[in-house]
Every structure is written in C-alpha cells, then in structure tokens.
Design a protein around this motif. Sequence first.
Motif, PDB file in Angstrom:
ATOM      1  N   THR A  69     -92.475 -13.545 115.458  1.00 42.99           N
ATOM      2  CA  THR A  69     -93.645 -13.245 114.620  1.00 42.99           C
ATOM      3  C   THR A  69     -94.914 -13.854 115.200  1.00 42.99           C
ATOM      4  O   THR A  69     -95.987 -13.226 115.202  1.00 42.99           O
ATOM      5  CB  THR A  69     -93.405 -13.768 113.201  1.00 42.99           C
ATOM      6  OG1 THR A  69     -92.217 -13.178 112.665  1.00 42.99           O
ATOM      7  CG2 THR A  69     -94.585 -13.427 112.295  1.00 42.99           C
ATOM      8  N   ARG A  70     -94.795 -15.091 115.690  1.00 46.65           N
ATOM      9  CA  ARG A  70     -95.963 -15.729 116.289  1.00 46.65           C
ATOM     10  C   ARG A  70     -96.467 -14.942 117.505  1.00 46.65           C
ATOM     11  O   ARG A  70     -97.672 -14.698 117.659  1.00 46.65           O
ATOM     12  CB  ARG A  70     -95.629 -17.162 116.697  1.00 46.65           C
ATOM     13  CG  ARG A  70     -96.823 -17.925 117.240  1.00 46.65           C
ATOM     14  CD  ARG A  70     -96.425 -19.200 117.924  1.00 46.65           C
ATOM     15  NE  ARG A  70     -95.643 -18.944 119.142  1.00 46.65           N
ATOM     16  CZ  ARG A  70     -95.300 -19.878 120.024  1.00 46.65           C
ATOM     17  NH1 ARG A  70     -95.637 -21.147 119.795  1.00 46.65           N
ATOM     18  NH2 ARG A  70     -94.579 -19.565 121.087  1.00 46.65           N
ATOM     19  N   ASP A  71     -95.526 -14.548 118.373  1.00 43.61           N
ATOM     20  CA  ASP A  71     -95.926 -13.773 119.554  1.00 43.61           C
ATOM     21  C   ASP A  71     -96.559 -12.450 119.158  1.00 43.61           C
ATOM     22  O   ASP A  71     -97.524 -11.979 119.799  1.00 43.61           O
ATOM     23  CB  ASP A  71     -94.712 -13.530 120.461  1.00 43.61           C
ATOM     24  CG  ASP A  71     -94.160 -14.823 121.048  1.00 43.61           C
ATOM     25  OD1 ASP A  71     -94.930 -15.813 121.090  1.00 43.61           O
ATOM     26  OD2 ASP A  71     -92.979 -14.844 121.452  1.00 43.61           O
ATOM     27  N   LEU A  72     -96.015 -11.825 118.102  1.00 51.01           N
ATOM     28  CA  LEU A  72     -96.597 -10.564 117.625  1.00 51.01           C
ATOM     29  C   LEU A  72     -98.012 -10.795 117.102  1.00 51.01           C
ATOM     30  O   LEU A  72     -98.925  -9.997 117.371  1.00 51.01           O
ATOM     31  CB  LEU A  72     -95.700  -9.971 116.535  1.00 51.01           C
ATOM     32  CG  LEU A  72     -96.204  -8.660 115.898  1.00 51.01           C
ATOM     33  CD1 LEU A  72     -96.296  -7.562 116.949  1.00 51.01           C
ATOM     34  CD2 LEU A  72     -95.286  -8.236 114.742  1.00 51.01           C
ATOM     35  N   HIS A  73     -98.195 -11.894 116.382  1.00 48.65           N
ATOM     36  CA  HIS A  73     -99.529 -12.213 115.869  1.00 48.65           C
ATOM     37  C   HIS A  73    -100.516 -12.450 117.014  1.00 48.65           C
ATOM     38  O   HIS A  73    -101.668 -11.996 116.956  1.00 48.65           O
ATOM     39  CB  HIS A  73     -99.463 -13.455 114.976  1.00 48.65           C
ATOM     40  CG  HIS A  73     -98.831 -13.188 113.652  1.00 48.65           C
ATOM     41  ND1 HIS A  73     -98.496 -14.193 112.755  1.00 48.65           N
ATOM     42  CD2 HIS A  73     -98.465 -12.025 113.038  1.00 48.65           C
ATOM     43  CE1 HIS A  73     -97.969 -13.671 111.667  1.00 48.65           C
ATOM     44  NE2 HIS A  73     -97.928 -12.355 111.813  1.00 48.65           N
ATOM     45  N   TYR A  74    -100.032 -13.138 118.058  1.00 44.84           N
ATOM     46  CA  TYR A  74    -100.905 -13.355 119.218  1.00 44.84           C
ATOM     47  C   TYR A  74    -101.293 -12.040 119.880  1.00 44.84           C
ATOM     48  O   TYR A  74    -102.443 -11.835 120.275  1.00 44.84           O
ATOM     49  CB  TYR A  74    -100.210 -14.259 120.241  1.00 44.84           C
ATOM     50  CG  TYR A  74    -100.320 -15.729 119.936  1.00 44.84           C
ATOM     51  CD1 TYR A  74    -101.509 -16.281 119.471  1.00 44.84           C
ATOM     52  CD2 TYR A  74     -99.235 -16.573 120.132  1.00 44.84           C
ATOM     53  CE1 TYR A  74    -101.606 -17.637 119.182  1.00 44.84           C
ATOM     54  CE2 TYR A  74     -99.327 -17.933 119.862  1.00 44.84           C
ATOM     55  CZ  TYR A  74    -100.512 -18.457 119.386  1.00 44.84           C
ATOM     56  OH  TYR A  74    -100.603 -19.792 119.103  1.00 44.84           O
TER      57      TYR A  74
ATOM     58  N   LEU B  44    -101.870 -22.955 113.439  1.00 46.71           N
ATOM     59  CA  LEU B  44    -101.673 -23.770 112.235  1.00 46.71           C
ATOM     60  C   LEU B  44    -100.650 -23.132 111.297  1.00 46.71           C
ATOM     61  O   LEU B  44     -99.772 -23.823 110.743  1.00 46.71           O
ATOM     62  CB  LEU B  44    -103.015 -23.951 111.519  1.00 46.71           C
ATOM     63  CG  LEU B  44    -102.992 -24.796 110.246  1.00 46.71           C
ATOM     64  CD1 LEU B  44    -102.534 -26.214 110.553  1.00 46.71           C
ATOM     65  CD2 LEU B  44    -104.375 -24.816 109.596  1.00 46.71           C
ATOM     66  N   SER B  45    -100.732 -21.809 111.147  1.00 46.91           N
ATOM     67  CA  SER B  45     -99.769 -21.116 110.281  1.00 46.91           C
ATOM     68  C   SER B  45     -98.346 -21.225 110.857  1.00 46.91           C
ATOM     69  O   SER B  45     -97.377 -21.477 110.120  1.00 46.91           O
ATOM     70  CB  SER B  45    -100.170 -19.647 110.152  1.00 46.91           C
ATOM     71  OG  SER B  45     -99.208 -18.922 109.422  1.00 46.91           O
ATOM     72  N   PHE B  46     -98.244 -21.068 112.180  1.00 44.13           N
ATOM     73  CA  PHE B  46     -96.935 -21.184 112.826  1.00 44.13           C
ATOM     74  C   PHE B  46     -96.386 -22.595 112.675  1.00 44.13           C
ATOM     75  O   PHE B  46     -95.199 -22.794 112.370  1.00 44.13           O
ATOM     76  CB  PHE B  46     -97.064 -20.803 114.304  1.00 44.13           C
ATOM     77  CG  PHE B  46     -95.853 -21.128 115.116  1.00 44.13           C
ATOM     78  CD1 PHE B  46     -94.727 -20.315 115.074  1.00 44.13           C
ATOM     79  CD2 PHE B  46     -95.816 -22.261 115.926  1.00 44.13           C
ATOM     80  CE1 PHE B  46     -93.601 -20.628 115.821  1.00 44.13           C
ATOM     81  CE2 PHE B  46     -94.699 -22.577 116.667  1.00 44.13           C
ATOM     82  CZ  PHE B  46     -93.581 -21.757 116.619  1.00 44.13           C
TER      83      PHE B  46
ATOM     84  N   GLU C 221     -92.506 -26.408 110.516  1.00 45.64           N
ATOM     85  CA  GLU C 221     -92.178 -27.659 109.832  1.00 45.64           C
ATOM     86  C   GLU C 221     -91.349 -27.396 108.582  1.00 45.64           C
ATOM     87  O   GLU C 221     -90.445 -28.179 108.231  1.00 45.64           O
ATOM     88  CB  GLU C 221     -93.472 -28.401 109.478  1.00 45.64           C
ATOM     89  CG  GLU C 221     -94.198 -28.963 110.692  1.00 45.64           C
ATOM     90  CD  GLU C 221     -95.537 -29.575 110.335  1.00 45.64           C
ATOM     91  OE1 GLU C 221     -95.918 -29.499 109.146  1.00 45.64           O
ATOM     92  OE2 GLU C 221     -96.196 -30.111 111.236  1.00 45.64           O
ATOM     93  N   ARG C 222     -91.664 -26.288 107.911  1.00 42.70           N
ATOM     94  CA  ARG C 222     -90.865 -25.948 106.724  1.00 42.70           C
ATOM     95  C   ARG C 222     -89.426 -25.598 107.131  1.00 42.70           C
ATOM     96  O   ARG C 222     -88.461 -25.999 106.445  1.00 42.70           O
ATOM     97  CB  ARG C 222     -91.524 -24.782 105.994  1.00 42.70           C
ATOM     98  CG  ARG C 222     -90.828 -24.452 104.679  1.00 42.70           C
ATOM     99  CD  ARG C 222     -91.647 -23.513 103.828  1.00 42.70           C
ATOM    100  NE  ARG C 222     -91.935 -22.250 104.509  1.00 42.70           N
ATOM    101  CZ  ARG C 222     -93.139 -21.884 104.910  1.00 42.70           C
ATOM    102  NH1 ARG C 222     -94.171 -22.680 104.690  1.00 42.70           N
ATOM    103  NH2 ARG C 222     -93.316 -20.730 105.521  1.00 42.70           N
ATOM    104  N   GLU C 223     -89.245 -24.874 108.216  1.00 41.53           N
ATOM    105  CA  GLU C 223     -87.905 -24.526 108.688  1.00 41.53           C
ATOM    106  C   GLU C 223     -87.147 -25.772 109.117  1.00 41.53           C
ATOM    107  O   GLU C 223     -85.935 -25.885 108.881  1.00 41.53           O
ATOM    108  CB  GLU C 223     -88.017 -23.545 109.870  1.00 41.53           C
ATOM    109  CG  GLU C 223     -88.523 -22.166 109.501  1.00 41.53           C
ATOM    110  CD  GLU C 223     -87.512 -21.397 108.668  1.00 41.53           C
ATOM    111  OE1 GLU C 223     -86.301 -21.674 108.788  1.00 41.53           O
ATOM    112  OE2 GLU C 223     -87.923 -20.522 107.879  1.00 41.53           O
ATOM    113  N   ILE C 224     -87.832 -26.718 109.761  1.00 48.16           N
ATOM    114  CA  ILE C 224     -87.181 -27.972 110.156  1.00 48.16           C
ATOM    115  C   ILE C 224     -86.716 -28.737 108.925  1.00 48.16           C
ATOM    116  O   ILE C 224     -85.588 -29.282 108.883  1.00 48.16           O
ATOM    117  CB  ILE C 224     -88.146 -28.822 111.000  1.00 48.16           C
ATOM    118  CG1 ILE C 224     -88.405 -28.147 112.350  1.00 48.16           C
ATOM    119  CG2 ILE C 224     -87.604 -30.225 111.206  1.00 48.16           C
ATOM    120  CD1 ILE C 224     -89.488 -28.813 113.180  1.00 48.16           C
ATOM    121  N   ALA C 225     -87.586 -28.768 107.901  1.00 53.22           N
ATOM    122  CA  ALA C 225     -87.203 -29.462 106.667  1.00 53.22           C
ATOM    123  C   ALA C 225     -85.983 -28.813 106.021  1.00 53.22           C
ATOM    124  O   ALA C 225     -85.071 -29.507 105.520  1.00 53.22           O
ATOM    125  CB  ALA C 225     -88.380 -29.472 105.699  1.00 53.22           C
TER     126      ALA C 225
END
Length: 475
Positions: free
Chosen positions: A162-167, A29-31, A36-40
């Motif tokens: 960052t997402r992969d690191l969080h995982y 959800l955080s990712f 979505e913010r980056e796309i915007a």
Amino acid sequence: MKFAWKVTLLSLCILVLSLGVGSYLLISLSFQTTLEREIAVAQEELQLLRLSYEAVCDARGVTLENLSGSARSLQRTLEEGDYFAGRAFQVSTSGGAQVYSTLNSGSDSNLLRQIDSRSTGYSIRRDGSSGRVLIHCAGPVALPDGILYMETVRDISELFTTRDLHYQIYRWILLAVAVASGCVMYALSRWLTGPIRSLGRVTDQLAAGDYSHRAKASGGDEIAELARNFNHMADAIAQNVRELEDAARRQEDFTASFVHELKTPLTSIIGYADMLRSRELEEEKRCKAAGYIFSEGKRLENLSLSLMNLVVVGRGAAEAREVDMLRLCEEAGRISQPAMADRGLTLSVRAEPGTLWGDAALLQTLLQNLLDNARKASDPGGRVYLTGRPQGDRYLIIVEDQGRGIPAEEIGKITEAFYMVDKSRSRAEGGAGLGLALCREIAELHGGTLRFQSELGFGTRATAELGGAERAEEE
C-alpha cells in the motif's frame, strides 16, 4: 532567460518542492503510524500465545525434564485447541531445539540472542523465499524448571504494498500538478509581466526617437506605478527634446537673421565706399554717400550693442541693489518724451511708489525698449501709457499703445531674437528685432515674466511682472 520564465520556474520549483516534501512526509507518517500499530498487535498476539501456552503446560504438568515425554500429547492439545489452531508460532529451547512449530519462514536466531528471560523483542524482515514482509516477535515462556522461547510472525506485506502504491500515485499526481501549475503560472507570469514588456517596447521606441508612445498604466500595483513614473519621465524627455529642438531652431534662425542683418548695411557701406573710392563725385552726391555710410555704420553699432546686451543679460550678469521703481518709471518717461513728441504721440506716465531688488540699468533698458516698441507701433496722434504699481512682493510695469496691434499667431514669436512682425517698417525705424528678446531676458533675470495682449487695429498691452529672485539669491 525571460523574466516570465524565471517567475514560472521559480514558482514551480517552490510548489513542487513544498508539495513533494509535504506529501512524502504525510505518506511516511501514515505508514509509520500503521506500522507501529501492526507491531503492537503482533506483540500483543505473542503475549497472549505465551500466556496460553504457559497455561496449557501448567495444566498438563509439563516441565523441561518431562518435555520430551509430554511433547506428543502437548502437540495434540495445541493442534486441537481452538485458540492455537491457525496460529503461526514456534516454541524452542534455549539451546535452539525445536519443541513445536507451525512457522513457514523459519526461526530468527539473531532475535533470540537479543532477548532474555524477562524481555521480548521483534524484528521486521523480508522472507527470502516468498518475498513477504514479516514482523517476527520472540519472547520467553516460563516453565517451573526453566525457560522456553516462543516466536510468532505477522505478515505485513500488504502494508508495504500500500505504501509503494501511495508513493506511485503521489508521483503521478505530483507530475500532473507540476504540469498544470506550470501552465497556469506561465500564463499568470505572462499576464503580470505584460506591462513590463509594453514598457520595454515603449523604451525601444523612445530610443529610436519616437516620443509619442506611452506605457499603459492601469491598477495600483508597483508595475503600474513604474509605468506612470516612466510616462512622467517620457513626458519630461519629450518636453526637453522639444525645447532643444526649439532652441536649435531659434539658434539657426538667430544665425540666419544675424547674417542677414549684417549683410544689408555692409552691402550699402561697401557699395558707397567703393563709389567714393573709384570715381569723382559731386559734393552733394559725395555727402549723400558718406551719410549712407555713416547711418549704416551706426546701425551696425546699434546691432552690436544690442547683441552684447542680450548676451550679457542671458548670462545673468547683473548688479543687484534696491531700485526705486517710481523714480525709474519717471526717468524712462522723460528720456522717451522727445522721441514720442517727434512722432506726434502723447506719453502718459502713471507710476506708484515701490522698490524692487534688481539692476537699475537693465530695468531702465527694459522700460526704454518697451516704450520704443510702443512708439514704433503707433501712428501720429496716438497715446502711449506707462503704468507701474506694486503687487505684493512684486512690481508690475505695463506699457499700452493705441497702434496697429499684433496678429494673434505672432504674439508667441515676438520675443525671439531678430523676429519682426513688419520687417520693412522695423528696418525703416532702425530696429533689428532684438529689443523684445532683450526685454524677456531682463524680466526673467529679475524673477519675472513678460506677457503681451494685442488686438489688430486697437493696440498692444505689454506687462512685465517683476519679482525679487535676485535678492533671494544675494541674501
């Protein structure tokens, strides 16, 4: 599998599953929110670049017709402009001819085919040469005589890294939590199942015949309640076993005593009968031998009758009807009076009116045996008292004597079959130790109890408290 392991593994699976799913959803959800913010932001950058490019083209009068002639001056303007400097974008015609480009990743033809003169679009792709993850946006640029298409890219590789690191961190944390939680849960399971293991050990000891051990029951939870119930059950089993052992012992003692009681008169009968059969005797000796045979035969007859009465009463065979206890006590006194007088005793009957639901013949036997027992225990010149009085819905019969008394350690045994406090005196009186056993059975058959109080040298008090149990069953 042990119950503690089952509890540990089940709890651990629930914890790992819930924590894993929850953490995965949280990271995802955080990712997704960041993406979505980056796309915007990327679409907003595209929109600003489009508007700025249109403004420049409008200011320089650039159209599709003069685009090729104005391309050089337009490119210089874009390169020198503060807003366009450092921006990665590309402008191309609808046919795909490149007008201007600072992109390093190339054009996205599929994305361009998905948009038209009024819409924008984007795609997320990984650049094959650099491995970067890019947001590729595309949108129309309106010129007075046609449409150009602008493409922009925004590098979001850091977001995926960052997402992969969080995982990865989440997996290590989950593993550490699973190990620590497993140890704690196993310790708690061992602690919680401790009473159950103790209960199992006590069960094994009970199964092995040791009835002295009990489970520990502390606390107010279900396991403690189970332990307390188990202890109650163990107490009942131990009590039943003791009663069975006592019954078996009494049965053995009964059999041994019965054989002994039969052996003594039979030995006398056989001996005197053989003497009469094998030799000539004087008349006096012959009569004496015949007298011994007769008396020992009567003794056997009395023994058999007493045994029969004991068996009949023990099986609860009785005819219940309303009995006048005053009349019964007076009748028992009249029957016992001659035997009392022969021994030099005074019998006093003090009975009050009352009725009892029971068997008159058996109650008469109870009174006669208690009186006869008092007679045998008394010395000449003594007194025997027979008292009867109602007490609520029950009736008390009390027989007191002033005889020799009974030792305290013997009182609990005197109602056992063939038990005699003074065996030589009892046999001399013609007793076999069955009278008080019969009295106890009759009292219990009538829903009552038989109690004894005695003091050596001062006499004995026998109390039969009789109730209407048989009447309740009859009704």
